[in-house]
Design a protein around this motif. Structure first.
Motif, short mmCIF file in Angstrom:
data_model
loop_
_atom_site.label_atom_id
_atom_site.label_comp_id
_atom_site.label_asym_id
_atom_site.label_seq_id
_atom_site.Cartn_x
_atom_site.Cartn_y
_atom_site.Cartn_z
N SER A 126 0.83 -1.20 0.00
CA SER A 126 0.00 0.00 0.00
C SER A 126 0.87 1.26 0.00
O SER A 126 0.58 2.23 -0.72
N LYS A 127 1.94 1.25 0.77
CA LYS A 127 2.83 2.41 0.80
C LYS A 127 3.57 2.57 -0.53
O LYS A 127 3.80 3.70 -0.99
N TRP A 128 3.93 1.47 -1.15
CA TRP A 128 4.58 1.52 -2.46
C TRP A 128 3.63 2.13 -3.50
O TRP A 128 4.04 2.93 -4.34
N GLU A 129 2.36 1.78 -3.41
CA GLU A 129 1.37 2.35 -4.32
C GLU A 129 1.24 3.86 -4.11
O GLU A 129 1.14 4.63 -5.09
N ILE A 130 1.26 4.29 -2.86
CA ILE A 130 1.19 5.73 -2.57
C ILE A 130 2.45 6.43 -3.08
O ILE A 130 2.37 7.52 -3.68
N GLU A 131 3.60 5.83 -2.89
CA GLU A 131 4.85 6.41 -3.40
C GLU A 131 4.76 6.67 -4.90
O GLU A 131 5.12 7.74 -5.38
N ARG A 132 4.31 5.67 -5.63
CA ARG A 132 4.23 5.81 -7.08
C ARG A 132 3.24 6.89 -7.49
O ARG A 132 3.46 7.62 -8.47
N TYR A 133 2.17 7.02 -6.73
CA TYR A 133 1.17 8.05 -7.02
C TYR A 133 1.77 9.44 -6.81
O TYR A 133 1.59 10.34 -7.65
N ILE A 134 2.52 9.60 -5.73
CA ILE A 134 3.16 10.88 -5.44
C ILE A 134 4.17 11.25 -6.51
O ILE A 134 4.18 12.37 -7.04
N ARG A 135 5.03 10.31 -6.86
CA ARG A 135 6.15 10.61 -7.74
C ARG A 135 5.78 10.56 -9.21
O ARG A 135 6.11 11.48 -9.97
N ASP A 136 5.12 9.49 -9.62
CA ASP A 136 4.93 9.24 -11.05
C ASP A 136 3.66 9.86 -11.61
O ASP A 136 3.66 10.40 -12.72
N GLN A 137 2.57 9.77 -10.86
CA GLN A 137 1.30 10.27 -11.38
C GLN A 137 1.13 11.77 -11.13
O GLN A 137 0.82 12.52 -12.06
N LEU A 138 1.34 12.22 -9.90
CA LEU A 138 1.16 13.64 -9.61
C LEU A 138 2.43 14.45 -9.80
O LEU A 138 2.38 15.67 -9.95
N GLN A 139 3.56 13.76 -9.76
CA GLN A 139 4.87 14.41 -9.90
C GLN A 139 5.04 15.56 -8.90
O GLN A 139 5.48 16.66 -9.24
N LEU A 140 4.70 15.28 -7.67
CA LEU A 140 4.89 16.24 -6.59
C LEU A 140 6.38 16.34 -6.24
O LEU A 140 7.12 15.36 -6.37
N PRO A 141 6.82 17.51 -5.78
CA PRO A 141 8.18 17.60 -5.23
C PRO A 141 8.21 16.86 -3.89
O PRO A 141 7.50 17.23 -2.97
N TYR A 142 8.99 15.81 -3.79
CA TYR A 142 8.86 14.88 -2.68
C TYR A 142 10.18 14.59 -1.98
O TYR A 142 11.27 14.78 -2.53
N ASP A 194 13.81 21.02 6.55
CA ASP A 194 14.66 22.17 6.86
C ASP A 194 15.67 22.44 5.75
O ASP A 194 16.02 23.60 5.48
N HIS A 195 16.15 21.38 5.12
CA HIS A 195 17.15 21.50 4.04
C HIS A 195 16.58 20.89 2.75
O HIS A 195 17.12 19.92 2.22
N ARG A 196 15.51 21.47 2.29
CA ARG A 196 14.76 20.90 1.17
C ARG A 196 15.63 20.68 -0.07
O ARG A 196 15.54 19.63 -0.71
N ASP A 197 16.45 21.64 -0.42
CA ASP A 197 17.22 21.53 -1.66
C ASP A 197 18.09 20.28 -1.68
O ASP A 197 18.28 19.64 -2.73
N LYS A 198 18.59 19.90 -0.52
CA LYS A 198 19.48 18.73 -0.43
C LYS A 198 18.72 17.42 -0.59
O LYS A 198 19.24 16.45 -1.15
N TYR A 199 17.48 17.38 -0.08
CA TYR A 199 16.75 16.12 -0.03
C TYR A 199 15.56 16.04 -0.99
O TYR A 199 14.84 15.05 -0.99
N LEU A 200 15.39 17.06 -1.81
CA LEU A 200 14.26 17.08 -2.73
C LEU A 200 14.36 15.95 -3.74
O LEU A 200 15.41 15.70 -4.33
N ASN A 201 13.24 15.25 -3.91
CA ASN A 201 13.13 14.13 -4.85
C ASN A 201 14.10 13.01 -4.54
O ASN A 201 14.62 12.34 -5.44
N GLN A 202 14.32 12.80 -3.23
CA GLN A 202 15.18 11.72 -2.76
C GLN A 202 14.36 10.69 -1.98
O GLN A 202 13.34 11.01 -1.37
N VAL A 203 14.84 9.45 -2.00
CA VAL A 203 14.28 8.37 -1.18
C VAL A 203 15.34 7.99 -0.15
O VAL A 203 16.49 7.71 -0.51
N ILE A 204 14.96 8.02 1.12
CA ILE A 204 15.90 7.72 2.20
C ILE A 204 15.51 6.41 2.86
O ILE A 204 14.50 6.33 3.57
N GLU A 205 16.29 5.36 2.61
CA GLU A 205 16.12 4.10 3.34
C GLU A 205 16.74 4.31 4.71
O GLU A 205 17.94 4.60 4.83
N LEU A 206 15.94 4.16 5.77
CA LEU A 206 16.37 4.64 7.09
C LEU A 206 16.43 3.53 8.13
O LEU A 206 15.44 2.84 8.38
#
Length: 294
Positions: A126-142, A194-206
């Motif tokens: 379900s989270k993977w489906e939401i990820e794809r919707y954010i990035r691929d379909q809506l192309q939100l800055p994420y 706080d540091h959007r430019d550095k992490y914009l459109n990044q995926v962080i495995e945490l």
């Protein structure tokens, strides 16, 4: 620090959202907390800390659009459901649609580790489906944060709390499992905002640590001053596999696939990430030390 932002935080009365809100306030940002009940005791406590609490329902697009109006960034955590993952997907998509329509500049979503490689685990899929919707379909800055297993699953008084010299788990004691403290999810998410430019459109495995169950028991013994052993909760796992498919599938994922965070690299960027030992010491497991979460 970046310029002060107005940030909307969903799940603000919960563990992840609360951790994000507290860190954002510490960094000097304004926080708008999203909740279905601003009069609840937990909501009142957040308001006392300086959070602007607003009523909104993640299942209702119009209320979310109202809540997101005028904010720069949003942090979104969806509610996991073992029995109906479509509800979680709906929440994530509504939040994304609301962000898109209100011109949000940064959509930070907390997903789950290695989400694209767990199709048989419903609440990972379900989270993977939401990820794809954010990035691929809506192309939100994420920025997408993918946390591993929560250390808080073992917190005192919880269902998996260590007791009677035993720490239990759903996987064999010789299998490594990556773990993260929820507090650290909040810190990383707030840092990304706080540091959007550095992490914009990044995926962080945490993740903050990676241990076998046997190693976890050894560390707990060291911290507590009492002997602990790890017990493979094999019967529980068997029951889960047959009666609660999502949990059984998750246990299989831990054994066969696992999380994939690069912990040494993460520590270079986020040196304060807690280890299992650090978390135990901070949460009342050390000998003669009271719990900080009580």
């Amino acid at each position: 620090m970046s310029t002060s932002k107005i940030v909307a935080v969903t799940g603000v009365t919960g563990k992840q959202g609360g951790a994000v809100a507290r860190k954002l306030l510490e960094l000097g940002h304004k926080v708008r907390g999203i909740t279905r009940n601003t009069a609840s005791p937990s909501a009142v406590k957040m308001a006392e800390k300086g959070v602007e609490m607003v009523n909104a329902d993640m299942g209702d697009l119009e209320s979310m659009k109202t809540a997101f109006t005028g904010v720069d960034s949003v942090f979104v955590v969806t509610q996991m459901s073992m029995f109906n993952h479509k509800t979680e997907v709906k929440q994530g998509k509504i939040a994304a649609d609301a962000a898109k329509s209100t011109g949000v500049n940064h959509f930070v979503f907390t997903s789950v580790g290695n989400s694209e490689n767990a199709p048989n685990v419903p609440h990972f899929a379900s989270k993977w489906e939401i990820e794809r919707y954010i990035r691929d379909q809506l192309q939100l800055p994420y920025t997408i944060i993918r946390p591993s297993f929560f250390m808080e699953n073992y917190q005192r008084h919880g269902q998996m709390a260590p007791a009677n010299g035993t720490i239990k788990g759903m996987i064999p004691g010789n299998v490594k499992l990556q773990m993260i403290a929820v507090e650290d999810i909040g810190k990383v998410a707030a840092t990304a905002i706080d540091h959007r430019d550095k992490y914009l459109n990044q995926v962080i495995e945490l993740s903050g640590d990676e241990l076998t169950g046997n190693e976890m028991a050894d560390v707990l013994s060291k911290v507590s001053g009492e002997p602990y052993t790890y017990s493979h909760w094999w019967l529980f796992r068997y029951v889960l596999r047959h009666f609660v498919r999502g949990m059984g599938a998750m246990a299989d994922f831990f054994v066969k696939v696992g999380y994939k965070a690069d912990i040494p690299k993460l520590r270079q960027e986020f040196p304060e990430l807690q280890t299992w030992e650090t978390w135990l010491n901070k949460n009342g497991f050390a000998k003669d030390e009271p719990s900080s979460s009580s």
